[in-house]
Motif scaffolding. Structure first.
Motif, PDB file in Angstrom:
ATOM      1  N   TYR A 279      53.932  -4.045  29.527  1.00 26.47           N
ATOM      2  CA  TYR A 279      52.888  -3.055  29.816  1.00 26.47           C
ATOM      3  C   TYR A 279      52.509  -2.401  28.491  1.00 26.47           C
ATOM      4  O   TYR A 279      53.391  -2.053  27.691  1.00 26.47           O
ATOM      5  N   PRO A 280      51.218  -2.234  28.259  1.00 22.05           N
ATOM      6  CA  PRO A 280      50.801  -1.749  26.936  1.00 22.05           C
ATOM      7  C   PRO A 280      50.704  -0.235  26.845  1.00 22.05           C
ATOM      8  O   PRO A 280      50.572   0.464  27.847  1.00 22.05           O
ATOM      9  N   ALA A 281      50.730   0.254  25.603  1.00 19.16           N
ATOM     10  CA  ALA A 281      50.264   1.605  25.319  1.00 19.16           C
ATOM     11  C   ALA A 281      48.765   1.499  25.033  1.00 19.16           C
ATOM     12  O   ALA A 281      48.334   0.629  24.265  1.00 19.16           O
ATOM     13  N   THR A 282      47.959   2.330  25.674  1.00 20.24           N
ATOM     14  CA  THR A 282      46.510   2.270  25.454  1.00 20.24           C
ATOM     15  C   THR A 282      46.049   3.586  24.819  1.00 20.24           C
ATOM     16  O   THR A 282      46.463   4.664  25.232  1.00 20.24           O
ATOM     17  N   LYS A 283      45.178   3.452  23.826  1.00 21.85           N
ATOM     18  CA  LYS A 283      44.636   4.612  23.130  1.00 21.85           C
ATOM     19  C   LYS A 283      43.125   4.453  23.029  1.00 21.85           C
ATOM     20  O   LYS A 283      42.630   3.400  22.614  1.00 21.85           O
ATOM     21  N   VAL A 284      42.410   5.493  23.421  1.00 21.38           N
ATOM     22  CA  VAL A 284      40.947   5.483  23.352  1.00 21.38           C
ATOM     23  C   VAL A 284      40.509   6.663  22.491  1.00 21.38           C
ATOM     24  O   VAL A 284      40.787   7.828  22.825  1.00 21.38           O
ATOM     25  N   LEU A 285      39.843   6.364  21.391  1.00 27.47           N
ATOM     26  CA  LEU A 285      39.311   7.416  20.524  1.00 27.47           C
ATOM     27  C   LEU A 285      38.043   7.971  21.153  1.00 27.47           C
ATOM     28  O   LEU A 285      37.113   7.239  21.481  1.00 27.47           O
ATOM     29  N   ARG A 286      38.024   9.282  21.313  1.00 30.96           N
ATOM     30  CA  ARG A 286      36.855   9.920  21.918  1.00 30.96           C
ATOM     31  C   ARG A 286      35.669   9.890  20.951  1.00 30.96           C
ATOM     32  O   ARG A 286      35.812   9.594  19.771  1.00 30.96           O
ATOM     33  N   HIS A 287      34.503  10.234  21.480  1.00 32.37           N
ATOM     34  CA  HIS A 287      33.314  10.296  20.635  1.00 32.37           C
ATOM     35  C   HIS A 287      33.427  11.506  19.706  1.00 32.37           C
ATOM     36  O   HIS A 287      33.914  12.575  20.123  1.00 32.37           O
ATOM     37  N   ALA A 303      50.202   6.414  17.907  1.00 36.22           N
ATOM     38  CA  ALA A 303      50.474   5.111  18.504  1.00 36.22           C
ATOM     39  C   ALA A 303      51.126   4.175  17.506  1.00 36.22           C
ATOM     40  O   ALA A 303      52.060   3.433  17.840  1.00 36.22           O
ATOM     41  N   PHE A 304      50.680   4.215  16.273  1.00 36.14           N
ATOM     42  CA  PHE A 304      51.267   3.349  15.248  1.00 36.14           C
ATOM     43  C   PHE A 304      52.669   3.816  14.874  1.00 36.14           C
ATOM     44  O   PHE A 304      53.594   3.013  14.740  1.00 36.14           O
ATOM     45  N   VAL A 305      52.856   5.111  14.715  1.00 32.63           N
ATOM     46  CA  VAL A 305      54.171   5.644  14.355  1.00 32.63           C
ATOM     47  C   VAL A 305      55.179   5.381  15.466  1.00 32.63           C
ATOM     48  O   VAL A 305      56.314   4.951  15.224  1.00 32.63           O
ATOM     49  N   ASP A 306      54.778   5.603  16.712  1.00 35.81           N
ATOM     50  CA  ASP A 306      55.688   5.431  17.845  1.00 35.81           C
ATOM     51  C   ASP A 306      56.034   3.967  18.082  1.00 35.81           C
ATOM     52  O   ASP A 306      56.988   3.662  18.807  1.00 35.81           O
ATOM     53  N   SER A 307      55.268   3.054  17.526  1.00 37.31           N
ATOM     54  CA  SER A 307      55.468   1.634  17.783  1.00 37.31           C
ATOM     55  C   SER A 307      56.268   0.928  16.700  1.00 37.31           C
ATOM     56  O   SER A 307      56.354  -0.291  16.689  1.00 37.31           O
ATOM     57  N   GLY A 311      56.440  -3.458  20.415  1.00 40.16           N
ATOM     58  CA  GLY A 311      55.641  -3.208  21.597  1.00 40.16           C
ATOM     59  C   GLY A 311      54.210  -3.658  21.418  1.00 40.16           C
ATOM     60  O   GLY A 311      53.857  -4.348  20.453  1.00 40.16           O
ATOM     61  N   THR A 312      53.384  -3.261  22.358  1.00 40.40           N
ATOM     62  CA  THR A 312      51.974  -3.638  22.360  1.00 40.40           C
ATOM     63  C   THR A 312      51.108  -2.397  22.416  1.00 40.40           C
ATOM     64  O   THR A 312      51.349  -1.502  23.236  1.00 40.40           O
ATOM     65  N   ILE A 313      50.109  -2.330  21.540  1.00 40.56           N
ATOM     66  CA  ILE A 313      49.133  -1.238  21.535  1.00 40.56           C
ATOM     67  C   ILE A 313      47.760  -1.830  21.801  1.00 40.56           C
ATOM     68  O   ILE A 313      47.373  -2.840  21.200  1.00 40.56           O
ATOM     69  N   MET A 314      47.014  -1.215  22.690  1.00 37.42           N
ATOM     70  CA  MET A 314      45.624  -1.587  22.966  1.00 37.42           C
ATOM     71  C   MET A 314      44.753  -0.409  22.551  1.00 37.42           C
ATOM     72  O   MET A 314      44.948   0.713  23.042  1.00 37.42           O
ATOM     73  N   ASP A 341      56.985  -6.000  14.408  1.00 38.67           N
ATOM     74  CA  ASP A 341      57.320  -6.305  15.799  1.00 38.67           C
ATOM     75  C   ASP A 341      56.285  -5.751  16.779  1.00 38.67           C
ATOM     76  O   ASP A 341      56.551  -5.641  17.977  1.00 38.67           O
ATOM     77  N   VAL A 342      55.118  -5.409  16.253  1.00 38.53           N
ATOM     78  CA  VAL A 342      54.083  -4.787  17.070  1.00 38.53           C
ATOM     79  C   VAL A 342      52.876  -5.707  17.176  1.00 38.53           C
ATOM     80  O   VAL A 342      52.480  -6.344  16.195  1.00 38.53           O
ATOM     81  N   THR A 343      52.305  -5.779  18.389  1.00 32.03           N
ATOM     82  CA  THR A 343      51.039  -6.477  18.589  1.00 32.03           C
ATOM     83  C   THR A 343      49.966  -5.435  18.865  1.00 32.03           C
ATOM     84  O   THR A 343      50.132  -4.582  19.748  1.00 32.03           O
ATOM     85  N   VAL A 344      48.887  -5.489  18.087  1.00 29.70           N
ATOM     86  CA  VAL A 344      47.798  -4.524  18.217  1.00 29.70           C
ATOM     87  C   VAL A 344      46.537  -5.261  18.652  1.00 29.70           C
ATOM     88  O   VAL A 344      46.052  -6.145  17.935  1.00 29.70           O
ATOM     89  N   TYR A 345      46.037  -4.895  19.831  1.00 29.93           N
ATOM     90  CA  TYR A 345      44.772  -5.431  20.313  1.00 29.93           C
ATOM     91  C   TYR A 345      43.685  -4.407  20.022  1.00 29.93           C
ATOM     92  O   TYR A 345      43.800  -3.244  20.420  1.00 29.93           O
ATOM     93  N   MET A 346      42.633  -4.836  19.326  1.00 28.88           N
ATOM     94  CA  MET A 346      41.541  -3.931  18.957  1.00 28.88           C
ATOM     95  C   MET A 346      40.268  -4.367  19.652  1.00 28.88           C
ATOM     96  O   MET A 346      39.787  -5.487  19.453  1.00 28.88           O
ATOM     97  N   ALA A 347      39.703  -3.475  20.470  1.00 26.27           N
ATOM     98  CA  ALA A 347      38.437  -3.753  21.153  1.00 26.27           C
ATOM     99  C   ALA A 347      37.296  -3.275  20.263  1.00 26.27           C
ATOM    100  O   ALA A 347      36.909  -2.098  20.299  1.00 26.27           O
ATOM    101  N   VAL A 348      36.786  -4.189  19.441  1.00 24.72           N
ATOM    102  CA  VAL A 348      35.671  -3.879  18.545  1.00 24.72           C
ATOM    103  C   VAL A 348      34.741  -5.085  18.499  1.00 24.72           C
ATOM    104  O   VAL A 348      35.078  -6.179  18.957  1.00 24.72           O
ATOM    105  N   SER A 349      33.582  -4.881  17.896  1.00 23.78           N
ATOM    106  CA  SER A 349      32.616  -5.967  17.761  1.00 23.78           C
ATOM    107  C   SER A 349      33.050  -6.950  16.683  1.00 23.78           C
ATOM    108  O   SER A 349      33.936  -6.655  15.857  1.00 23.78           O
TER     109      SER A 349
END
Length: 399
Positions: A279-287, A303-307, A311-314, A341-349
């Protein structure tokens, strides 16, 4: 309207969102303990002694394994017991009866009528509204009159519309004695679930026979109409939820913080090799225009420090330029090879991806691009499981 408190359903859109947000809740239970229940007049009291458990965890594990007397504690009570006593003077009580209760571990609550004419227990420990003993009536000698399931009180479509947790179905309000009857306060289904103002209907339980009937037939008819409306809305919402589960996943057309968290979680289950047991940790940067934007910058940094331990960060942002700029600022603060040991998924263009990759390359993290212009198909294995469960297994992001 006598006998019921009705509340109008919200707009169709609100109903849909409420169902899509999910009606299944998590729950926790403390170990059962000895409890006492007094009559309104204080002339009698019922003491409920639960079956002894070594621990709730042992109970759950034995229950899953199908063992009898799940979680039984060594030298603990081997059955649930009730003791009814009558007040004989100040701080003096005389036993009227003592005997077994039908519950496996313990009822959740109980009531006792004046003079000890009846004792009534409600629900089962760790299972409100479920099983054979939702309501149990005992006579003045402790003999069983009737044990009722929830379906003996309200129809299945009513039960379907109530809020549920993993273990329980929440059905009741405050009950009261009225002569030889017990007036049950039964929760009405609502699309708001437990988050809205509750509405109830009164049902009469004949304590001599265990028969249940509405206090007000007109109120009952109106309640059944509301139950039907809730079930129709649930059907529509479940069909929409099913459609979204099966179709390719897309970034929300008008993303919000909440919908982007849902997108990231669902994307994890569709693309991650750890989908079946992770199960991932998810982080959404606000506008940046949001009043509380700074707090979301802190969440992404944390999220980066805690990981560091894996684990997995989205990660996604409601403003892509702001997200890329933040990652470029964060990059120098992260030690080389600190995220191996961390996988980072980045939702960007596709245009933003090279800058993101450069900012985080030195960390040693496994960087995965979630291209916001592309659709993500459903994972075939997950779809097979969903079909086998006839739609019952719904992932967190779509609940």
């Amino acid at each position: 309207m006598a006998g019921v408190t009705l509340r109008a359903l919200g707009a169709a859109a609100a109903i849909l969102l409420a169902v899509l947000a999910g009606r299944v809740l998590a729950d926790t239970w403390l170990p059962p303990t000895v409890k006492q229940y007094h009559s309104a007049e204080g002339d009698v009291r019922l003491t409920v002694v639960p079956r002894g458990l070594s621990s709730p965890l042992a109970y759950f594990e034995d229950l899953v394994d199908g063992r009898e007397n799940a979680g039984q504690a060594e030298n603990g009570e081997t059955i649930a017991r009730g003791v009814l006593e009558r007040r004989a003077g100040p701080d003096v009580w005389e036993k009227v009866w003592a005997g077994p209760l039908v519950n496996d571990v313990s009822p959740v609550s109980a009531m006792v009528a004046s003079n000890g004419r009846y004792a009534v227990t409600f629900d089962n420990w760790h299972s409100i509204g479920r099983g054979q003993h939702v309501i149990v009536i005992y006579d003045r000698q402790g003999r069983l009159i009737r044990s009722l399931e929830l379906s003996d009180i309200i129809p299945p479509e009513w039960i379907r519309g109530l809020s549920h947790s993993v273990s329980s179905t929440y059905w009741a309000g405050e009950h009261r004695f009225s002569g030889e009857d017990l007036i049950l306060e039964v929760l009405l289904p609502s699309m708001e679930g437990l988050s809205g103002e509750p509405a109830f209907i009164d049902m009469s339980l004949d304590l001599e026979t265990g028969a249940v009937s509405p206090v007000d037939l007109n109120a009952w008819t109106s309640a059944l109409g509301e139950v039907e409306a809730v079930n129709r809305a649930m059907d529509v919402a479940e069909a929409e939820r099913d459609r979204r589960f099966r179709e390719p996943l897309r970034v929300p057309a008008e993303p919000t913080e909440r919908t982007m968290h849902g997108f990231l979680i669902e994307a994890f289950f569709r693309v991650s090799p750890d989908w079946d047991d992770g199960y991932p940790a998810t982080k959404v940067l606000r506008h940046p225009d949001a009043d509380n934007y700074a707090a979301s910058e802190g969440w992404v940094r944390e999220a980066f420090v805690d990981s560091y331990t894996g684990g997995t960060i989205m990660i996604a942002g409601l403003s892509e330029p702001a997200l890329v700029a933040l990652l470029i600022r964060i990059g120098p603060d992260l030690s080389p090879k600190s995220l191996t040991d961390v996988t980072v998924y980045m939702a960007v263009s596709a245009e933003a991806w090279p800058a993101v990759r450069r900012a985080l390359a030195h960390t040693g993290a496994t960087l995965v691009h979630l291209d916001t212009a592309l659709e993500i198909p459903q994972r075939p294995e997950r779809l097979d499981r969903y079909n086998e469960a006839a739609g019952g297994m719904m992932p967190p992001a779509l609940n």
